[in-house]
Design a protein around this motif. Sequence first.
Motif, short mmCIF file in Angstrom:
data_model
loop_
_atom_site.label_atom_id
_atom_site.label_comp_id
_atom_site.label_asym_id
_atom_site.label_seq_id
_atom_site.Cartn_x
_atom_site.Cartn_y
_atom_site.Cartn_z
N ILE A 1 0.85 -1.19 0.00
CA ILE A 1 0.00 0.00 0.00
C ILE A 1 0.89 1.24 0.00
N ARG A 2 1.84 1.26 0.90
CA ARG A 2 2.74 2.42 1.01
C ARG A 2 3.54 2.62 -0.28
N LEU A 3 4.07 1.54 -0.81
CA LEU A 3 4.85 1.61 -2.04
C LEU A 3 4.00 2.14 -3.20
N THR A 4 2.77 1.68 -3.31
CA THR A 4 1.88 2.15 -4.37
C THR A 4 1.57 3.63 -4.20
N GLN A 5 1.27 4.04 -2.99
CA GLN A 5 0.98 5.45 -2.73
C GLN A 5 2.18 6.32 -3.07
N GLU A 6 3.35 5.90 -2.65
CA GLU A 6 4.57 6.67 -2.93
C GLU A 6 4.86 6.71 -4.43
N ALA A 7 4.69 5.58 -5.10
CA ALA A 7 4.96 5.53 -6.54
C ALA A 7 4.04 6.47 -7.30
N PHE A 8 2.75 6.47 -6.96
CA PHE A 8 1.82 7.35 -7.66
C PHE A 8 1.99 8.82 -7.26
N SER A 9 2.56 9.08 -6.09
CA SER A 9 2.83 10.47 -5.72
C SER A 9 3.95 11.06 -6.58
N GLU A 10 4.75 10.19 -7.20
CA GLU A 10 5.83 10.62 -8.09
C GLU A 10 5.31 10.97 -9.49
N CYS A 11 4.08 10.62 -9.78
CA CYS A 11 3.51 10.86 -11.11
C CYS A 11 3.07 12.31 -11.27
N LYS A 12 2.87 12.71 -12.50
CA LYS A 12 2.45 14.07 -12.83
C LYS A 12 0.95 14.28 -12.61
N THR A 13 0.18 13.22 -12.77
CA THR A 13 -1.27 13.31 -12.65
C THR A 13 -1.67 13.50 -11.20
N ASN A 14 -2.68 14.31 -10.99
CA ASN A 14 -3.22 14.52 -9.65
C ASN A 14 -4.10 13.32 -9.31
N CYS A 15 -3.58 12.41 -8.50
CA CYS A 15 -4.29 11.17 -8.14
C CYS A 15 -4.70 11.19 -6.67
N GLN A 16 -5.86 10.67 -6.43
CA GLN A 16 -6.32 10.41 -5.07
C GLN A 16 -6.45 8.90 -4.94
N ILE A 17 -5.68 8.30 -4.04
CA ILE A 17 -5.73 6.85 -3.87
C ILE A 17 -6.55 6.51 -2.64
N HIS A 18 -7.61 5.75 -2.86
CA HIS A 18 -8.46 5.24 -1.79
C HIS A 18 -8.06 3.79 -1.58
N VAL A 19 -7.94 3.37 -0.33
CA VAL A 19 -7.47 2.01 -0.04
C VAL A 19 -8.54 1.22 0.69
N THR A 20 -8.78 0.01 0.18
CA THR A 20 -9.56 -0.98 0.92
C THR A 20 -8.66 -2.19 1.07
N ARG A 21 -8.80 -2.92 2.17
CA ARG A 21 -7.84 -3.97 2.49
C ARG A 21 -8.34 -5.39 2.24
N ASP A 22 -9.57 -5.53 1.76
CA ASP A 22 -10.06 -6.85 1.37
C ASP A 22 -11.21 -6.69 0.38
N GLY A 23 -11.63 -7.80 -0.18
CA GLY A 23 -12.67 -7.76 -1.20
C GLY A 23 -14.02 -7.28 -0.69
N GLU A 24 -14.33 -7.58 0.55
CA GLU A 24 -15.61 -7.14 1.11
C GLU A 24 -15.64 -5.63 1.28
N GLU A 25 -14.54 -5.07 1.79
CA GLU A 25 -14.43 -3.61 1.92
C GLU A 25 -14.54 -2.95 0.55
N ALA A 26 -13.88 -3.54 -0.43
CA ALA A 26 -13.92 -2.98 -1.79
C ALA A 26 -15.33 -2.99 -2.34
N THR A 27 -16.07 -4.05 -2.09
CA THR A 27 -17.46 -4.13 -2.53
C THR A 27 -18.27 -3.01 -1.88
N ASP A 28 -18.07 -2.81 -0.57
CA ASP A 28 -18.78 -1.73 0.11
C ASP A 28 -18.41 -0.37 -0.48
N PHE A 29 -17.13 -0.17 -0.80
CA PHE A 29 -16.68 1.08 -1.41
C PHE A 29 -17.36 1.29 -2.76
N LEU A 30 -17.33 0.27 -3.60
CA LEU A 30 -17.90 0.38 -4.94
C LEU A 30 -19.43 0.55 -4.92
#
Length: 144
Positions: free
Chosen positions: A17-46
């Motif tokens: 998670i940390r590595l992904t957030q840091e990697a995308f913070s290096e990009c030019k695009t303005n990204c907002q990363i939302h994190v869910t830690r399992d498939g059930e949480e992701a379903t609730d998010f979606l």
Amino acid sequence: MSEKIEILLVEDNPGDIRLTQEAFSECKTNCQIHVTRDGEEATDFLDQRGAYADATRPDLILLDLNLPNKDGGELLTEIAEDPDVRRIPVIILSSSASEEDISNAYAHCANAYLIKPVDPLKFVSLARTVEEFWFSLAELPSTH
């Protein structure tokens, strides 16, 4: 794209998670990363349920396969069957190079399958490649 890109990262490993957030913070695009830690949480998010009732619809989903409660394959199948979310591109971001995992992901409508690099610099390079393709070259449907 000039507006903020909303990314849903479905990942249970704190280091990844940390590595992904840091990697995308290096990009030019303005990204907002939302994190869910399992498939059930992701379903609730979606589905914008429970703690995620006010969640923003993501423009892109980065999905790990090996998740607790509901694995990435199950979630991918649910996404493909849901008319409200199936238009969102899903990139599998996995440490698995298994041909079976790759084939299953594409069979269940993944848009891309990327193997997580161990080297942080290569991970940043991967994030830049994702950014360049998905946010500069590809035309994405409106999800908002």
